[in-house]
Scaffold this motif. Structure first.
Motif, short mmCIF file in Angstrom:
data_model
loop_
_atom_site.label_atom_id
_atom_site.label_comp_id
_atom_site.label_asym_id
_atom_site.label_seq_id
_atom_site.Cartn_x
_atom_site.Cartn_y
_atom_site.Cartn_z
N ILE A 1 0.86 -1.18 0.00
CA ILE A 1 0.00 0.00 0.00
C ILE A 1 0.90 1.24 0.00
O ILE A 1 1.80 1.35 0.83
CB ILE A 1 -0.88 0.05 1.27
CG1 ILE A 1 -1.77 -1.19 1.37
CG2 ILE A 1 -1.71 1.34 1.30
CD1 ILE A 1 -2.92 -1.22 0.42
N ARG B 1 -3.21 3.69 -1.54
CA ARG B 1 -3.56 3.06 -2.83
C ARG B 1 -2.72 1.80 -2.99
O ARG B 1 -1.56 1.74 -2.58
CB ARG B 1 -3.26 4.01 -4.00
CG ARG B 1 -3.96 5.35 -3.92
CD ARG B 1 -5.45 5.26 -4.10
NE ARG B 1 -5.83 5.00 -5.47
CZ ARG B 1 -6.79 5.67 -6.12
NH1 ARG B 1 -7.43 6.67 -5.53
NH2 ARG B 1 -7.11 5.37 -7.35
N ASP B 2 -3.31 0.83 -3.64
CA ASP B 2 -2.61 -0.43 -3.91
C ASP B 2 -1.44 -0.18 -4.86
O ASP B 2 -1.59 0.50 -5.87
CB ASP B 2 -3.60 -1.42 -4.53
CG ASP B 2 -3.06 -2.84 -4.52
OD1 ASP B 2 -1.88 -3.04 -4.87
OD2 ASP B 2 -3.82 -3.76 -4.17
N ALA C 1 -0.37 -1.94 -6.96
CA ALA C 1 -0.66 -2.48 -8.30
C ALA C 1 -1.07 -1.37 -9.27
O ALA C 1 -0.99 -1.55 -10.48
CB ALA C 1 -1.76 -3.53 -8.21
N GLU C 2 -1.51 -0.23 -8.74
CA GLU C 2 -1.88 0.88 -9.63
C GLU C 2 -0.64 1.65 -10.12
O GLU C 2 -0.77 2.53 -10.96
CB GLU C 2 -2.80 1.87 -8.90
CG GLU C 2 -4.18 1.31 -8.61
CD GLU C 2 -5.08 2.31 -7.90
OE1 GLU C 2 -6.26 2.02 -7.78
OE2 GLU C 2 -4.60 3.38 -7.46
N THR D 1 3.55 2.04 -11.39
CA THR D 1 4.65 1.43 -12.13
C THR D 1 5.93 1.84 -11.42
O THR D 1 6.14 3.02 -11.13
CB THR D 1 4.68 1.95 -13.57
OG1 THR D 1 3.40 1.73 -14.16
CG2 THR D 1 5.74 1.24 -14.40
N TYR E 1 5.34 5.53 -10.21
CA TYR E 1 4.49 6.33 -11.11
C TYR E 1 3.06 5.83 -10.99
O TYR E 1 2.79 4.65 -11.24
CB TYR E 1 5.03 6.18 -12.53
CG TYR E 1 4.24 6.83 -13.63
CD1 TYR E 1 3.73 8.12 -13.50
CD2 TYR E 1 4.05 6.17 -14.85
CE1 TYR E 1 3.03 8.72 -14.54
CE2 TYR E 1 3.35 6.77 -15.89
CZ TYR E 1 2.84 8.04 -15.73
OH TYR E 1 2.15 8.62 -16.76
N GLU F 1 0.51 5.25 -12.55
CA GLU F 1 0.08 5.20 -13.95
C GLU F 1 -1.41 4.90 -14.09
O GLU F 1 -2.06 5.41 -14.99
CB GLU F 1 0.90 4.14 -14.69
CG GLU F 1 0.71 4.16 -16.19
CD GLU F 1 1.93 3.68 -16.94
OE1 GLU F 1 2.60 2.76 -16.45
OE2 GLU F 1 2.23 4.22 -18.02
N GLN F 2 -1.95 4.07 -13.20
CA GLN F 2 -3.39 3.76 -13.27
C GLN F 2 -4.19 4.69 -12.36
O GLN F 2 -5.33 4.40 -12.03
CB GLN F 2 -3.64 2.30 -12.89
CG GLN F 2 -2.96 1.29 -13.78
CD GLN F 2 -3.55 1.24 -15.18
OE1 GLN F 2 -4.64 1.72 -15.42
NE2 GLN F 2 -2.81 0.66 -16.10
N GLY F 3 -3.58 5.77 -11.92
CA GLY F 3 -4.28 6.70 -11.05
C GLY F 3 -4.15 8.10 -11.58
O GLY F 3 -4.58 8.39 -12.69
N ASP F 4 -3.48 8.97 -10.81
CA ASP F 4 -3.45 10.38 -11.19
C ASP F 4 -2.18 10.77 -11.95
O ASP F 4 -1.95 11.94 -12.20
CB ASP F 4 -3.62 11.27 -9.95
CG ASP F 4 -2.35 11.33 -9.12
OD1 ASP F 4 -1.50 10.42 -9.25
OD2 ASP F 4 -2.20 12.28 -8.34
#
Lengths: 984, 95, 186
Positions: free
Chosen positions: B2, B11-12, B14-15, B17, B58, B60-63
């Motif tokens: 986390i 945030r996980d 996994a979101e 990079t 990074y 990447e799957q977020g902001d």
């Protein structure tokens, strides 16, 4: 024969009778049964054959720690091998088969292995199959492979769906026995978000297995009543049939929920299993304890099981494994089994207690200070041999023997962060490590609190303490008056002098194997494990590790804590690979991206190719075309002769805005952008910081502070990431903003001598497309079809007069149809990625094959583009001497001396007369195609000093494919080297 | 893992990079006399510590923020999470 | 006025609607999007520009706000504006006008597909899709996360209404994922 061993009472639903088959024979059980309990009820003790010696085996346990009773469940594509009968929930129509046998379960031909057990000891493979070496691959390995493994797989696709999901909670409680339930009640009433997970289908843990847990009600009743209250709380999520598999960083746990395993098949749309990722603020391990056996000669016969399991079968499932049973114990727990079975009318042959001061019984014989030293019964226990304190022996007839050697806390999850279990002397077992996962607390038997009262208190206290520390106000929960017998343990691991006494029943490891390991000096616990395979089976040695460690300790003269223990790793129990894959399989393995003209392309007979996630039209097969080359050659010729249209939406587009946009691009690209005029487009080469070419594309300047950058399809994501890195980490004070517009605009390349004439029919008349008004490399915001906003770029990848037209994506389908309609008079063709590739090779344009992660601007023939007048990423390191050798590879063209020969990519180039080896390679072919315009194959290649070797004849060799012929080094610009067409 | 994003909370990972050592922020001056040597250090030399490590993640799957995460490489304990942009400014990166 | 006919992200003339159990899943093609990112030093001016379009508060990280035109936070000093397509096809032009050179605006309408989930028990669907904690993801929340490998904006419009913007090229894949999750949950 019907349920001859069913007892009165229990928690099964006798009103629901379920039919099932085992090895083809029909039986009946009840709702609430497991396959194991139902088989025992029907008098079936023999359920499988052991791994190595093919010894007959039955159940050892009543839970997920089961090493023996592994069966194949279901049939056809749903057949699942190595399923534990002890956890398989019975349903009507269930089919199960025994495994690991040749012939029938009763007469397994492989049982011959048992006779040769002297040869099949630990290290057998290492010692036996050493020579002759040539035998390994052809003889030994196939035999071993054939013999290895237990069940067999269906070799069909799994028809079931597996899902995954994400859950959040304040407190995750793992295990719903007395500790877990008391904790859940405490936390639930305090309004914390609670997840209570238990692998069983009925919550309560051992409360369901004990007759005398509480003073005024049965444990099972209290469990049911507590679960009912928890279920009424909206902040508590009860997850039965859910195994917490692993503890990961920062409070993350994985858990497998078996949604449909208790059904003949999943309901429509429902997954078979769900792999949950649980985010917890705190967690409490209440996983209980696992009973351990005592090793004695032939202790693996069907009918010999753990005493606690025997009690579970009797109390929870109303089943006895035989009508006459005995118990072998070293502690008081074993006596409970005898008392409970006696109370249900089962005949007790005797309780054999190794302790001379064992408690007495009014109801059956207790042999104090006795030991069971052997057993008889080929396919199931018939009798045991007991040695009395004086040394005399007695044969006792019994069909089952409960063995009680004490309890090991289920500390597995506490080891998942490398914590090593620590010795608890009062119960002679390993307990949780002091350095376990940071947010994980432990309560109940998992912590070594073995009495029911201790477990209840421990669960409630741990929950209350966590709640207090995390801002919840928890009230004390009233707990039932529970059994509180002090637990102390004088360990007794193995009967003296035993050899073929099983420790690990799943991997067939005996006391003798441990002795051998000791003799050969594999004494460290890690060596012992790997040499004997002790604890390496799918049960991770839940019932066997301790016995092996204890015997090694005795042999080495050390205390058990000095010998140490191995640690456990996720998953807690074996898990189907499908559950880890989840939905990511088959066509759902990853999302498919479709171009905006996809539906239209399908109508045109497009053959699609995967490019990253995209599906792109590779070529458009017309009626009568039987080979892809016919389609591709036609598309290339038609484009070069008149006009062709290609969907190039997949190329990455990045909107770069801000007052420093030009400065930013100057740093991103090795060539200059500051002076690019508004309304113009420029080719840009992007380097990695190490000087290697990263990507290329164009940047169009739409305004002073507004550029649109294109990237290759493959690198769209990585270039954006690279630019964000530069923007945020390297030059944080530049005024520049980035956003991807790849999908916002559908982009079509219109290429060929008639491209302008075609476009003039769709571009609104106020926009002048003449060569003077809109020359090569021009760009503009325009409108088409009577007012739709669009962008036009005069750029060419094909080498023809060409434009790229971008329109808002929602009109993409209409636009491609309109373009094709407008192109009818020019016989416009759609072309795919193959024709695109042919034309760019003919033109000598580099693409991914040339920008392959090893090449520099110099190699590409663009060395002079790297501006020395400014700083850009990669410019400094591109000056390294190693990248600037005098004989550096240079991009050239090749064509075959004999036009009939191909010039395939991947081939190496040799100077004539040189030996064919890597040391003499002059370079290699990167891209190749058949050029319909030249009538023979051509290719692009990197050749040492290639730019100064025009006209030289080289040998093209490919030892893999056997190619070896002559090629001529030529300019990479096969078509229109002066660029007159694209400027027309 | 986390990652406690300074703007978005936990945030996980996994979101995100993983983008390597946060030293990548310290890009040398291209006009320094020893620029080539400095860039070689910058490009290739890493400390690989057993313990606290400052690294770039990074979202990447977020902001799409780059973050500097200080993480223990042996325990994965995370001590600090900062916006890389702020770190870059504080380390003298500008324009 | 041009005469080109638009298609939805799923490639049809009309949006796709599915009902299963208590949940409806609707393809929503009728929206315009524009990104707005503050120029350096103009963070305040950008917030004011957003306010002029959406109302009294510009959303902070993790949120959306507004009425006919809404804005949701997408990154530090970056937002996405959304409005009905029929009334605000040229939302980006309006934003450019309001930004007065203090912010960078980019039309994003075509880049995204949007699916709306309506009904009770949406949490049971969402927990199969993404790691958002639905207990705290209440009306007004907006975030970007990964759904079956796709970066998506998820907005909680109201207790029983969630909208998901995903990459338009992946509309079919996203629709399949959402429908699969709904059927697994109910």
């Amino acid at each position: 024969m019907s349920q001859i061993n069913r007892l009165p009472g229990g928690q099964i639903d006798r009103n629901q009778t379920l039919n099932f088959t085992f090895d083809g024979k029909s039986y009946q059980g009840h709702a609430g049964d497991t396959l194991a309990s139902a088989l025992l009820a029907n008098g079936v003790r023999l359920m499988g054959r052991s791994f190595k010696y093919h010894r007959p085996r039955g159940v050892l346990t009543a839970g997920s720690e089961e090493p023996n009773a592994l069966v194949e469940l279901r049939e056809g594509a749903r057949k699942e091998p190595n399923t534990r009968a002890t956890t398989a929930e019975l349903f009507g129509g269930l089919t199960a088969r025994s495994q690991n046998k040749i012939g029938s379960l009763r007469f397994d031909l492989m049982a011959i292995n048992d006779r040769f057990s002297n040869f099949l000891t630990a290290g057998f493979y290492y010692k036996t199959f050493m020579w002759p070496a040539a035998f390994w691959e052809k003889i030994y390995e196939p035999i071993i492979r054939n013999a290895a493994g237990l069940g067999s797989i269906s070799l069909q696709d799994d028809p079931d769906a597996y899902d995954r999901g994400f859950l959040h909670c304040d407190l995750l409680i793992i295990g719903a026995g007395p500790a877990g339930l008391a904790a859940a009640l405490t936390a639930g009433r305090a309004r914390a978000q609670v997840i209570l997970a238990d692998e069983d289908f009925t919550l309560g843990g051992r409360l369901n297995s004990e007759r005398l847990a509480f003073a005024d009600q049965s444990g099972a009743d209290w469990a049911a009543q507590t679960v009912a209250e928890l279920a009424s709380l909206p902040n508590v999520r009860i997850m039965a049939r859910t195994t917490v598999l692993g503890a990961f960083d920062h409070g993350i746990f994985s858990a497998l929920e078996r949604v449909s395993d208790h059904l003949p098949q999943p309901a429509p749309g429902k997954p078979r299993q769900v792999l949950w990722r649980i985010y917890s603020k705190g967690s409490l391990l209440c996983a209980g304890a696992t009973e351990r056996p005592i090793a004695f000669e032939n202790n693996d016969r069907p009918g010999i099981m753990l005493a606690g399991a025997m009690r579970s079968y009797a109390n929870r499932w109303a089943v006895t494994p035989a009508q006459r049973v005995a118990v072998f114990t070293n502690n008081d727990d074993g006596h409970r089994t005898a008392a409970d079975l006696h109370a249900k009318g089962v005949s007790i042959a005797a309780v054999i207690d190794v302790r001379p001061d064992a408690p007495q019984s009014q109801d059956y014989e207790v042999i104090k200070g006795g030991q069971v030293i052997n057993s008889r019964g080929r396919l199931g226990l018939k009798s045991i041999e007991v040695v009395l304190p004086g040394g005399a022996t007695r044969q006792l007839t019994c069909g089952a023997l409960g063995v009680a050697g004490g309890w090991n806390p289920n500390v597995h999850l506490t080891s998942h962060h490398r914590g090593r279990p620590e010795w608890l002397p009062q119960i002679a077992a390993f307990g949780p490590p002091s350095q376990g996962p940071k947010t994980l607390r432990i309560a109940g038997a998992a912590k070594g609190e073995l009495s029911t009262a201790d477990a209840l208190r421990g669960g409630a206290d741990q929950a209350a303490s966590w709640l207090g520390e995390n801002g919840f106000s928890a009230a004390a929960v009233e707990l039932p008056d529970a059994e509180d017998a002090p637990v102390s343990m004088t360990p007794f691991w193995a009967v003296k002098g035993c050899n073929r006494a099983w420790l690990d029943q799943q991997n067939d490891v005996t006391v003798k194997d441990v002795k051998l390991a000791h003799k050969e000096n594999f004494v460290s616990v890690e060596h012992l494990k790997r040499y004997t395979t002790l604890g390496m089976a799918t049960d991770q040695g839940k019932t066997s590790n301790m016995g092996g460690l204890a015997i090694m300790a005795e042999l080495t003269g050390k205390a058990i804590p000095e010998v140490g223990t191995t640690i456990f790793r996720p998953p807690y129990t074996p898990t189907a690979i499908g559950a880890f894959a989840g939905r990511d399989r088959g066509t759902d393995f990853r999302p498919i991206r479709k171009t905006p003209s996809h539906a239209w392309a399908e109508e045109q007979g497009a053959v699609f190719v995967e490019v990253g996630l995209w599906l792109r039209a590779q070529w458009f097969a017309k009626a009568g075309e039987t080979h892809w080359r016919q389609s591709v050659d036609r598309e290339v010729r038609a484009t070069r002769e008149s006009v062709g249209i290609c969907d190039v939406t997949t190329l990455g587009k990045i909107d770069v805005q801000g007052t420093d946009a030009a400065t930013f691009l100057n740093k991103i690209y090795c060539n200059g952008f500051a002076k690019l005029a508004i309304g113009k487009t420029r080719y840009g080469l992007m380097l990695r910081e190490d000087g290697i070419a990263m990507d290329d594309g164009t940047a169009a300047r739409l305004a002073e502070d507004h550029f649109v950058v294109t990237t290759t399809t493959a690198n769209a994501v990585s270039v954006f990431r690279h630019m964000e890195f530069a923007r945020q980490c390297l030059w944080p004070d530049l005024d520049v903003q980035l956003i991807s517009t790849t999908e916002a605009w559908a982009q079509y390349a219109v290429a060929g001598p008639n491209a302008r004439r075609l476009l003039q029919k769709v571009v609104d008349p106020e926009f002048d497309l003449s060569n003077e008004a809109f020359p090569f490399m021009a760009c503009a915001n325009i409108t088409v079809c009577g007012g739709l906003r669009a962008r036009l770029f005069r750029i060419s990848f094909s080498g023809e007069l060409a434009y790229e037209l971008a329109v808002p994506t929602r009109y993409a389908d209409a636009m491609i149809r309109r373009l094709m309609q407008a192109g009818e008079e020019f016989e416009a063709v759609p072309y795919g990625t193959e024709a695109l590739g042919v034309m760019r090779i003919e033109k000598g344009h580099a693409a991914g094959n040339e920008l392959n992660g090893t090449t520099t601007a110099l190699n590409l023939g663009m060395g002079r583009m790297v501006s020395k007048a400014k700083d850009s990423i990669g410019s400094t390191l591109s000056e390294r001497s190693g990248l600037n050798q005098t004989d550096a590879l240079k991009l050239v063209g090749l064509w075959p001396v004999n036009p009939a020969n191909p010039v395939p990519a991947g081939s190496h180039l040799m100077a004539k007369g040189d030996p064919v080896d890597a040391a003499h390679s002059q370079g290699y072919v990167t891209s190749a195609c058949f050029s319909p315009n030249l009538g023979h194959s051509i290719s692009l290649a990197y050749v040492k000093s290639g730019d100064s070797r025009m006209g030289e004849i080289l040998r093209l060799v490919s030892p893999l494919t056997g190619f070896d012929h002559e090629v001529e080094v030529v300019s990479a610009h096969f078509i229109d080297p002066k660029g007159e067409r694209l400027r027309a | 893992m986390i990652i406690n994003h300074p703007l978005l909370g936990p945030r996980d990972s996994a979101e995100f990079t993983y983008m390597g050592d946060a030293k990548l922020i310290d890009r040398p001056d291209w006009q320094a006399p020893e620029a080539l040597a400095q860039f070689i250090d910058y490009g290739y030399m890493r400390d690989n510590p057993d313990g606290a490590h400052r690294e770039l993640w990074y979202h990447e799957q977020g902001d799409r923020s780059f973050l500097v995460v200080t993480r223990d490489t042996t325990t994965h304990e995370i001590f600090a999470v900062e916006l890389a942009r702020d770190v870059a400014r504080s380390r003298g990166q500008s324009r | 006025m041009h005469d080109l006919i638009a298609t939805t992200a799923l490639g049809a003339a009309a949006p796709c609607v599915d009902h299963h159990g208590p949940i409806s899943l609707t393809e929503e093609p009728g929206f315009a999007l524009a990104s707005i990112a503050a120029r350096r030093g103009a963070e305040r001016a950008t917030v004011l520009a957003i306010r002029r379009m959406i109302g009294p508060t510009a959303p902070k990280a993790g949120h959306w706000a507004g009425e006919r035109i809404i804005a949701f936070w997408t990154g530090p000093d970056q937002w996405m504006l959304e409005a009905p397509y029929d009334s605000d096809e040229f939302l980006f032009e309006r934003a450019i006008k309001e930004a007065k050179g203090k912010a960078s605006v980019t039309e994003q309408t075509g880049a995204w597909c949007r699916f709306d989930l309506r009904g009770t028990g949406l949490a049971a669907v969402m927990e199969r899709l993404c790691p958002i904690n639905m207990a705290t993801f209440i009306a007004g929340s907006a975030t970007r996360t990964s759904i079956d490998h796709l970066g998506c904006f998820v907005l909680c419009r109201s207790e029983d209404h969630i909208s998901i913007h995903g990459p338009r090229s992946c509309a079919a894949a996203l629709h399949h994922s959402l429908l699969t999750a709904i059927r697994a949950a109910f």
